[in-house]
Design a protein around this motif. Structure first.
Motif, mmCIF file in Angstrom:
data_model
loop_
_atom_site.group_PDB
_atom_site.id
_atom_site.type_symbol
_atom_site.label_atom_id
_atom_site.label_comp_id
_atom_site.label_asym_id
_atom_site.label_seq_id
_atom_site.Cartn_x
_atom_site.Cartn_y
_atom_site.Cartn_z
ATOM 1 N N ASN A 1 0.833 -1.276 0.011
ATOM 2 C CA ASN A 1 0.007 -0.069 -0.035
ATOM 3 C C ASN A 1 0.828 1.400 -0.150
ATOM 4 O O ASN A 1 0.219 2.194 -0.283
ATOM 5 N N LYS B 1 0.652 3.377 -3.166
ATOM 6 C CA LYS B 1 -0.586 4.197 -3.013
ATOM 7 C C LYS B 1 -0.276 5.742 -2.879
ATOM 8 O O LYS B 1 -1.285 6.342 -3.258
ATOM 9 N N TYR B 2 0.820 6.013 -2.189
ATOM 10 C CA TYR B 2 0.804 7.187 -1.539
ATOM 11 C C TYR B 2 2.032 8.146 -2.373
ATOM 12 O O TYR B 2 2.379 9.120 -1.923
#
Length: 170
Positions: free
Chosen positions: A37, A40-41
């Motif tokens: 994840n 995702k940033y």
């Protein structure tokens, strides 16, 4: 300078690891629950004297590697090794009722049901079955399981207070 560069609004989500291969890629160490994840940033923020955006031109989730814009060889990639990866708090998704980010739990004061102050949360430990609060005061360190309803009776993030069903012999 925009608010993205203010340190109080940024949180660490990972760390740039050692170079990977010869073409300027770096291993990425994610501190997120689901490791991939972190991608995702993007763009990420790093601190090299000041906070600055870090543009990623390529990443591979399966190998947890990324290529930083302008980095074309192993020596250039080595310069970024060990830098924390930050994102702005505003990028985090909103949580459901009774879900909390670790960053919000840290520095909460912890009281038991008898209103005895047990200390302050200094960190959390992920054990697999449940998270554990590390609560410290001047003369003790307690490890309290983060089990909602059973041990954790109330969490007030706004006032930084946690009430626990936890007896401790003072």
């Amino acid at each position: 300078m925009s608010s993205i560069y203010k340190s109080k609004k940024n949180i660490i989500i990972g760390k740039i690891g050692k170079p990977y291969g010869l073409l300027g890629n770096n291993k990425i160490n994610s501190f997120m629950e689901k490791k991939s994840n972190i991608f995702k940033y993007i763009p990420w923020i790093i601190k090299k004297n000041i906070f600055q955006k870090l543009k990623i031109v390529f990443y591979k989730k399966t190998k947890m590697i990324a290529k930083i814009k302008g980095v074309n060889n192993r020596d250039q990639a080595q310069i970024y090794t060990g830098h924390n990866i930050y994102i702005n708090n505003s990028k985090l998704p909103k949580l459901k009722y009774e879900e909390y980010y670790w960053k919000d739990i840290i520095k909460c004061l912890v009281y038991n049901m008898k209103i005895n102050k047990l200390g302050m949360v200094t960190k959390l430990i992920e054990t697999g079955s449940n998270d554990v609060l590390v609560v410290e005061s001047s003369n003790k360190k307690l490890f309290i399981p983060f089990l909602m309803k059973k041990v954790i009776k109330k969490v007030n993030i706004l006032n930084k207070i946690i009430i626990v069903d936890w007896d401790y012999n003072f």
